[in-house]
Design an enzyme around this catalytic site. Structure first.
Site, mmCIF file in Angstrom:
data_model
loop_
_atom_site.group_PDB
_atom_site.id
_atom_site.type_symbol
_atom_site.label_atom_id
_atom_site.label_comp_id
_atom_site.label_asym_id
_atom_site.label_seq_id
_atom_site.Cartn_x
_atom_site.Cartn_y
_atom_site.Cartn_z
ATOM 1 N N LYS A 42 6.185 -53.938 -2.444
ATOM 2 C CA LYS A 42 4.867 -54.592 -2.440
ATOM 3 C C LYS A 42 4.961 -56.039 -1.931
ATOM 4 O O LYS A 42 4.169 -56.467 -1.102
ATOM 5 C CB LYS A 42 4.255 -54.593 -3.851
ATOM 6 C CG LYS A 42 4.017 -53.206 -4.422
ATOM 7 C CD LYS A 42 3.375 -53.266 -5.794
ATOM 8 C CE LYS A 42 4.233 -53.906 -6.871
ATOM 9 N NZ LYS A 42 5.464 -53.165 -7.202
ATOM 10 N N ARG A 70 -2.421 -53.138 -13.476
ATOM 11 C CA ARG A 70 -1.316 -52.232 -13.801
ATOM 12 C C ARG A 70 -1.695 -51.251 -14.908
ATOM 13 O O ARG A 70 -0.874 -50.410 -15.274
ATOM 14 C CB ARG A 70 -0.127 -53.057 -14.281
ATOM 15 C CG ARG A 70 0.984 -53.218 -13.267
ATOM 16 C CD ARG A 70 2.076 -54.011 -13.958
ATOM 17 N NE ARG A 70 3.359 -53.935 -13.337
ATOM 18 C CZ ARG A 70 3.789 -54.785 -12.408
ATOM 19 N NH1 ARG A 70 2.995 -55.726 -11.956
ATOM 20 N NH2 ARG A 70 5.011 -54.690 -11.943
ATOM 21 N N ARG A 130 18.358 -56.969 -5.276
ATOM 22 C CA ARG A 130 17.250 -57.888 -4.928
ATOM 23 C C ARG A 130 17.595 -59.304 -5.366
ATOM 24 O O ARG A 130 18.054 -59.532 -6.471
ATOM 25 C CB ARG A 130 15.959 -57.440 -5.620
ATOM 26 C CG ARG A 130 14.861 -58.496 -5.564
ATOM 27 C CD ARG A 130 13.474 -57.935 -5.767
ATOM 28 N NE ARG A 130 13.198 -57.508 -7.122
ATOM 29 C CZ ARG A 130 12.035 -56.965 -7.497
ATOM 30 N NH1 ARG A 130 11.069 -56.784 -6.616
ATOM 31 N NH2 ARG A 130 11.855 -56.577 -8.737
ATOM 32 N N ARG A 137 16.734 -61.373 -10.841
ATOM 33 C CA ARG A 137 15.832 -61.347 -11.990
ATOM 34 C C ARG A 137 16.467 -60.615 -13.174
ATOM 35 O O ARG A 137 17.115 -59.583 -12.989
ATOM 36 C CB ARG A 137 14.514 -60.649 -11.592
ATOM 37 C CG ARG A 137 13.611 -61.525 -10.779
ATOM 38 C CD ARG A 137 12.460 -60.786 -10.154
ATOM 39 N NE ARG A 137 11.791 -59.815 -11.013
ATOM 40 C CZ ARG A 137 10.756 -59.072 -10.613
ATOM 41 N NH1 ARG A 137 10.277 -59.211 -9.379
ATOM 42 N NH2 ARG A 137 10.209 -58.199 -11.410
ATOM 43 N N ARG A 171 10.973 -50.010 -16.779
ATOM 44 C CA ARG A 171 9.798 -50.409 -15.986
ATOM 45 C C ARG A 171 9.221 -49.208 -15.232
ATOM 46 O O ARG A 171 8.014 -49.084 -15.071
ATOM 47 C CB ARG A 171 10.181 -51.534 -15.017
ATOM 48 C CG ARG A 171 10.338 -52.867 -15.743
ATOM 49 C CD ARG A 171 11.124 -53.872 -14.937
ATOM 50 N NE ARG A 171 10.485 -54.236 -13.698
ATOM 51 C CZ ARG A 171 11.132 -54.686 -12.626
ATOM 52 N NH1 ARG A 171 12.442 -54.816 -12.650
ATOM 53 N NH2 ARG A 171 10.482 -55.005 -11.549
HETATM 54 N N1 LIG Z 1 17.115 -51.145 1.666
HETATM 55 C C1 LIG Z 1 15.828 -51.520 1.699
HETATM 56 N N2 LIG Z 1 15.415 -52.504 0.903
HETATM 57 C C2 LIG Z 1 14.092 -52.859 0.958
HETATM 58 C C3 LIG Z 1 13.160 -52.224 1.834
HETATM 59 N N3 LIG Z 1 11.945 -52.801 1.647
HETATM 60 C C4 LIG Z 1 12.103 -53.754 0.706
HETATM 61 N N4 LIG Z 1 13.415 -53.796 0.293
HETATM 62 C C5 LIG Z 1 14.039 -54.641 -0.712
HETATM 63 O O1 LIG Z 1 13.802 -53.997 -1.972
HETATM 64 C C6 LIG Z 1 13.610 -54.958 -2.999
HETATM 65 C C7 LIG Z 1 12.251 -54.703 -3.643
HETATM 66 O O2 LIG Z 1 11.222 -55.038 -2.699
HETATM 67 P P1 LIG Z 1 9.966 -55.916 -3.161
HETATM 68 O O3 LIG Z 1 9.146 -56.212 -1.952
HETATM 69 O O4 LIG Z 1 10.420 -57.055 -3.997
HETATM 70 O O5 LIG Z 1 9.207 -54.797 -4.084
HETATM 71 P P2 LIG Z 1 8.095 -54.936 -5.210
HETATM 72 O O6 LIG Z 1 8.825 -54.992 -6.517
HETATM 73 O O7 LIG Z 1 7.286 -53.685 -5.072
HETATM 74 O O8 LIG Z 1 7.300 -56.188 -4.921
HETATM 75 C C8 LIG Z 1 13.741 -56.342 -2.339
HETATM 76 O O9 LIG Z 1 15.091 -56.770 -2.526
HETATM 77 C C9 LIG Z 1 13.459 -56.050 -0.860
HETATM 78 O O10 LIG Z 1 14.112 -56.985 0.004
HETATM 79 C C10 LIG Z 1 13.658 -51.172 2.692
HETATM 80 O O11 LIG Z 1 12.926 -50.563 3.481
HETATM 81 N N5 LIG Z 1 14.989 -50.862 2.573
HETATM 82 N N1 LIG Z 2 -0.636 -56.778 -14.275
HETATM 83 C C1 LIG Z 2 0.354 -56.896 -15.172
HETATM 84 N N2 LIG Z 2 0.202 -56.432 -16.436
HETATM 85 C C2 LIG Z 2 1.158 -56.557 -17.351
HETATM 86 N N3 LIG Z 2 2.363 -57.092 -17.095
HETATM 87 C C3 LIG Z 2 2.590 -57.571 -15.852
HETATM 88 C C4 LIG Z 2 1.591 -57.514 -14.818
HETATM 89 N N4 LIG Z 2 2.095 -58.051 -13.685
HETATM 90 C C5 LIG Z 2 3.347 -58.431 -13.975
HETATM 91 N N5 LIG Z 2 3.651 -58.155 -15.271
HETATM 92 C C6 LIG Z 2 4.931 -58.421 -15.948
HETATM 93 O O1 LIG Z 2 5.819 -59.054 -15.023
HETATM 94 C C7 LIG Z 2 6.934 -58.189 -14.710
HETATM 95 C C8 LIG Z 2 7.327 -58.349 -13.253
HETATM 96 O O2 LIG Z 2 6.236 -57.964 -12.456
HETATM 97 P P1 LIG Z 2 6.367 -57.847 -10.867
HETATM 98 O O3 LIG Z 2 6.958 -59.088 -10.312
HETATM 99 O O4 LIG Z 2 5.042 -57.404 -10.344
HETATM 100 O O5 LIG Z 2 7.437 -56.690 -10.734
HETATM 101 P P2 LIG Z 2 7.749 -55.785 -9.484
HETATM 102 O O6 LIG Z 2 7.383 -56.597 -8.257
HETATM 103 O O7 LIG Z 2 9.204 -55.520 -9.529
HETATM 104 O O8 LIG Z 2 6.913 -54.575 -9.634
HETATM 105 C C9 LIG Z 2 6.462 -56.787 -15.129
HETATM 106 O O9 LIG Z 2 7.537 -55.912 -15.419
HETATM 107 C C10 LIG Z 2 5.628 -57.124 -16.380
HETATM 108 O O10 LIG Z 2 6.443 -57.412 -17.492
#
Ligand SMILES: Nc1nc2c(ncn2[C@@H]2O[C@H](COP(=O)(O)OP(=O)(O)O)[C@@H](O)[C@H]2O)c(=O)[nH]1
Ligand SMILES: Nc1ncnc2c1ncn2[C@@H]1O[C@H](COP(=O)(O)OP(=O)(O)O)[C@@H](O)[C@H]1O
Length: 232
Positions: free
Chosen positions: A19, A93, A127, A160, A171
């Site tokens: 995301k 969420r 990450r 993190r 999660r």
């Molecule tokens: N190997 C790989 N890593 C990715 C890809 N897209 C994102 N990532 C990595 O996966 C991790 C999670 O992505 P992130 O954008 O933080 O996901 P979020 O938790 O949904 O916001 C980060 O370390 C990114 O750099 C992909 O296509 N391949």
């Molecule tokens: N909308 C939400 N409702 C409840 N908790 C949240 C929300 N957004 C973030 N959090 C808290 O912050 C943490 C990290 O969120 P986020 O950075 O969005 O994680 P990721 O990008 O890995 O999905 C979540 O695991 C939760 O504890």
């Protein structure tokens, strides 16, 4: 003056689905303002605000923070945004959060990243995050230019606490039970658009093409309405 309608979008997907990575591309191409609930909460923890101190253990354990607290925080911040539009990441969420958002704003689209859990687990353990900006890196996928340092500021990157394997499992469970019902909420409203894949680079062209079409049609209708009102 070119008049554009304000566009309001949400990006959803399990933790680690990309995301944040996808949001960076969307805001660069479409000029939306990015608002990430996780980034806002982590900034509060880093600044040791009252809210940050209260929420830290919840977040570190991979649990969601209470609905009323996060909803008030995000909706207040959204009301202050006065730009061409916004992209919400990490909120809502739960169905209760989605209802709170629905009472305050109507959404144009919800982008859902459907990435398998196994792919996600491998990504999250490698990450690295720049907490002040929310920029994310990955040892294999998009490494920083200098290991351990943010490309833009040169400041240190951190892993993190909630990216430890056992917390990631918790999660993902909470995503299944609490967040998947939100997808149904948006599907029934006709705004959900799902993109399936295992690589951000392969999903991105589809998201980009979809948003181009979406934004063109929204603004076409908006301009048509303006013209009708002018001549009415
Ligand atoms: N190997 C790989 N890593 C990715 C890809 N897209 C994102 N990532 C990595 O996966 C991790 C999670 O992505 P992130 O954008 O933080 O996901 P979020 O938790 O949904 O916001 C980060 O370390 C990114 O750099 C992909 O296509 N391949
Ligand atoms: N909308 C939400 N409702 C409840 N908790 C949240 C929300 N957004 C973030 N959090 C808290 O912050 C943490 C990290 O969120 P986020 O950075 O969005 O994680 P990721 O990008 O890995 O999905 C979540 O695991 C939760 O504890």
């Amino acid at each position: 003056m070119v008049l554009q309608r304000v566009i309001r979008a949400v990006i959803m997907g399990p933790p680690g689905s990309g995301k944040g990575t996808m949001s960076a591309r969307i805001i660069k191409s479409f000029g939306l303002q990015h608002m990430s609930s996780g980034d806002i909460l982590r900034a509060n923890i880093q600044d040791k605000t009252e809210l940050g101190l209260l929420m830290k253990s919840c977040i570190d354990q991979g649990q969601l923070v209470p609905d009323d607290i996060i909803s008030r925080l995000i909706l207040n911040d959204l009301r202050k945004i006065n730009s061409s539009g916004w992209l919400l990441d990490g909120f809502p969420r739960t169905v209760s959060q989605a209802e709170a958002l629905d009472h305050a704003f109507s959404l144009d689209t919800v982008i859902n990243l459907n990435v398998p859990f196994q792919t996600i687990k491998e990504r999250l353990t490698s990450r690295w995050t720049h907490i002040p900006s929310g920029r994310v890196y990955n040892i294999d996928f998009n490494p920083p230019k200098v290991p351990g340092l943010d490309d833009v500021t040169g400041e240190p990157l951190v892993q993190r606490d909630d990216d430890r394997p056992e917390t990631v499992t918790r999660r993902l469970k909470s995503y299944e039970t609490q967040t998947e019902p939100v997808l149904e909420f948006y599907r029934s409203k006709g705004v959900l658009e799902t993109f399936t894949g295992t690589e951000t680079n392969k999903i991105w062209p589809h998201v980009e093409a979809f948003l181009h079409r979406k934004f063109s049609s929204i603004n076409f209708l908006f301009k048509a309405k303006l013209t009708l009102n002018t001549y009415a």
